[in-house]
Scaffold this active site. Structure first.
Site, PDB file in Angstrom:
ATOM      1  N   SER A  35       0.832  -1.219   0.000  1.00  0.00           N
ATOM      2  CA  SER A  35       0.000   0.000   0.000  1.00  0.00           C
ATOM      3  C   SER A  35       0.858   1.257   0.000  1.00  0.00           C
ATOM      4  O   SER A  35       0.583   2.224  -0.716  1.00  0.00           O
ATOM      5  CB  SER A  35      -0.889   0.035   1.248  1.00  0.00           C
ATOM      6  OG  SER A  35      -1.859  -0.965   1.191  1.00  0.00           O
ATOM      7  N   ASP A 327      -7.524  -7.692   4.346  1.00  0.00           N
ATOM      8  CA  ASP A 327      -6.544  -8.495   3.604  1.00  0.00           C
ATOM      9  C   ASP A 327      -6.036  -9.700   4.403  1.00  0.00           C
ATOM     10  O   ASP A 327      -5.437 -10.616   3.845  1.00  0.00           O
ATOM     11  CB  ASP A 327      -5.352  -7.619   3.189  1.00  0.00           C
ATOM     12  CG  ASP A 327      -5.745  -6.605   2.118  1.00  0.00           C
ATOM     13  OD1 ASP A 327      -6.789  -6.791   1.460  1.00  0.00           O
ATOM     14  OD2 ASP A 327      -5.011  -5.610   1.949  1.00  0.00           O
TER      15      ASP A 327
HETATM   16  C1  S3P Z   1      -5.704  -1.038  -0.077  1.00  0.00           C
HETATM   17  C2  S3P Z   1      -6.960  -0.986   0.457  1.00  0.00           C
HETATM   18  C3  S3P Z   1      -7.819  -2.173   0.564  1.00  0.00           C
HETATM   19  C4  S3P Z   1      -7.010  -3.458   0.465  1.00  0.00           C
HETATM   20  C5  S3P Z   1      -6.029  -3.446  -0.667  1.00  0.00           C
HETATM   21  C6  S3P Z   1      -5.070  -2.279  -0.544  1.00  0.00           C
HETATM   22  C7  S3P Z   1      -4.937   0.226  -0.175  1.00  0.00           C
HETATM   23  O1  S3P Z   1      -8.763  -2.171  -0.475  1.00  0.00           O
HETATM   24  O2  S3P Z   1      -7.869  -4.563   0.349  1.00  0.00           O
HETATM   25  O3  S3P Z   1      -5.283  -4.646  -0.713  1.00  0.00           O
HETATM   26  O4  S3P Z   1      -3.721   0.188  -0.431  1.00  0.00           O
HETATM   27  O5  S3P Z   1      -5.541   1.280   0.014  1.00  0.00           O
HETATM   28  P1  S3P Z   1     -10.095  -1.244  -0.427  1.00  0.00           P
HETATM   29  O6  S3P Z   1      -9.694   0.162  -0.533  1.00  0.00           O
HETATM   30  O7  S3P Z   1     -10.895  -1.690  -1.612  1.00  0.00           O
HETATM   31  O8  S3P Z   1     -10.768  -1.544   0.860  1.00  0.00           O
END
Ligand code: S3P
Length: 441
Positions: A35, A327
């Site tokens: 992220s 996750d």
């Molecule tokens: C993420 C947010 C999550 C997560 C993804 C990464 C991010 O998704 O599931 O693996 O880096 O902001 P969502 O924003 O759809 O909840």
């Protein structure tokens, strides 16, 4: 323990065989957080000046983001020491000559759309089969309200963005999503006036912290974040903390063995990402934070995990916790049969629109290993006190499913074949090698 062999089955890609283990011990340093890597790459490409990014994620997804940045005119170079030098576009991207390929990465598609919505050209974002099934209306609606025009195909990619001047927006997100929040902050950075995003759950705040690191002012008050348009960003030197969502697989592996002792160095411990640690403590795992520091407002620590000779208890995961742990839910569900009381997951409907339908695929693979499991629209009930048997696992081209069931396989009776194991490389190419390093047989 595990070895590659070619698949003779109907599954695409490679199969990994995981044999049961006797213990988990050792120490590891994890590659950079996915992220944070996405956000640093995007903001470094957008900012004025040069950024140096150390410990950037080795996963394929953040590399899709870097490739998009290059297509948009940013300079991206990898030094011998693995440090990425990114020369930014000072707020003005070049119109790309071809579609921007986001690969498997929802983060790339949704967050980059926020940066592109204010740029004075038309661009198209495309992705692989899995990404082309995922919902994009969630970004089209608010970006349209800000003044951009987005074309989707039945709510999905390809996403064509006709960018232009934007106005600030006051927006209550209907779904807890850090990707959508970050997309809107990236658009708001370039809009006139103020953009405010009200969340129902405090989702991961790496977008806010990264914007501040690159020089923007971002305000937060409880569940509302706001940004003033027209702020300039400048390049930075940053080191990406180790990925806690990758660490999750090893933490859960260690949780399965009463005598385990695993140390993970340099792991990101941002409180909006660290709920897994509370859940593991609730299950009875002993966790020690040996060191803690801060890098650009991101907490980084050394974690020690020690198994519980009394075994694992159970957990109930619902409400805001489900969104914050989204996750990590596949691996928690995969180890649930080994707990005493089982794990109950609710309010996790979003799992159905991730890289795969993770509720269906977790249930299918647990059943393949001989477990009882009940599937709900928004979660799973996995009873405890069950024995799993080695079986053929369908990773469904989903990195987290491949890794979750490699962990479950460690305490199964007999060998497990992970079909489509190569998908682990989307976030964590080193996963199977690291798993080998810490498992004792
Ligand atoms: C993420 C947010 C999550 C997560 C993804 C990464 C991010 O998704 O599931 O693996 O880096 O902001 P969502 O924003 O759809 O909840």
């Amino acid at each position: 323990m595990s070895h590659m062999k070619s698949s003779a089955s109907a599954f695409s890609g490679s199969t990994r065989v995981v044999t049961p283990a006797g213990n988990v011990a050792g120490s590891l340093r994890l590659p950079g957080d996915k992220s944070i890597s996405h956000r640093y790459a995007m903001l470094a490409g957008f900012a004025e000046g040069i950024s140096h990014l150390t410990n950037f994620s080795s996963g394929a997804d953040p590399h899709s983001t870097l490739a998009c940045m290059q297509q948009l005119g940013a300079g991206v170079e990898r030094g011998e020491n693995g440090v990425f030098t990114v020369t930014g576009c000072a707020g003005s991207f070049q119109a790309p000559q071809a579609a921007l390929d986001c690969g498997n990465s929802g983060s790339t598609m949704r967050m980059l759309a926020g940066l592109l919505a204010a740029q004075p050209f038309t661009s198209t974002l495309v992705g692989d089969t899995s990404l082309s099934r995922r919902p994009m209306e969630r970004i089209r609606m608010p970006l349209t309200a800000m003044g951009a025009k987005l074309d989707l195909t039945e709510g999905h990619a390809p996403v064509t963005i006709h960018g232009g001047p934007l106005r600030g927006l006051d927006y209550r997100t209907p779904i807890a999503s850090a990707q959508v929040k970050t997309c809107l902050l990236f658009a708001g950075l370039q809009a006139s006036g103020t953009t405010q995003v009200h969340e129902s759950v405090h989702t991961r705040d790496h977008g806010e912290l990264a914007l501040r690191a690159f020089g923007a002012e971002v305000e937060r008050s409880k569940l509302t974040v706001s940004i003033q348009g027209g702020q300039k960003l400048h390049g930075i030197d940053a080191s990406v903390p180790g990925d806690l969502s990758s660490a999750a697989f090893f933490l859960c592996a260690a949780a399965l063995f009463p005598e385990s002792n695993l140390v993970l160095d340099g792991v990101g411990m941002n409180p909006t990402r660290a709920s897994l640690l509370d859940v593991l403590r609730g299950l009875g795992v002993r966790l020690n934070v040996l060191e803690l520091s801060e890098q650009h407002a991101e907490l980084v620590g050394t974690l020690q995990v020690l198994g519980n000779p009394g075994g694992l208890q159970g957990a109930e995961i619902s409400g805001a916790l489900s969104a914050q742990l989204i996750d990590e839910l596949p691996v928690l569900a995969a180890i649930a049969p080994y707990t005493r009381d089982g794990i109950r997951i609710r309010d996790a409907r979003e799992l159905r629109v991730k890289e795969s339908d993770r509720i269906a695929l977790v249930a299918q693979n647990l059943r393949a290993m001989g477990a009882q499991v009940e599937e709900f629209e928004d979660g799973l009930d996995v009873p405890g006190g069950q024995t799993l048997h080695g079986a053929g696992i369908d990773a469904g081209d989903d990195h987290r499913i491949a890794m979750a069931f490699a962990v479950a396989a460690l305490r199964a009776v007999g060998d497990t074949q992970i079909h489509g194991a190569e998908s682990a490389a989307i976030s964590f190419p080193e996963f199977f090698e690291f798993l080998d390093r810490i498992t004792e047989r």
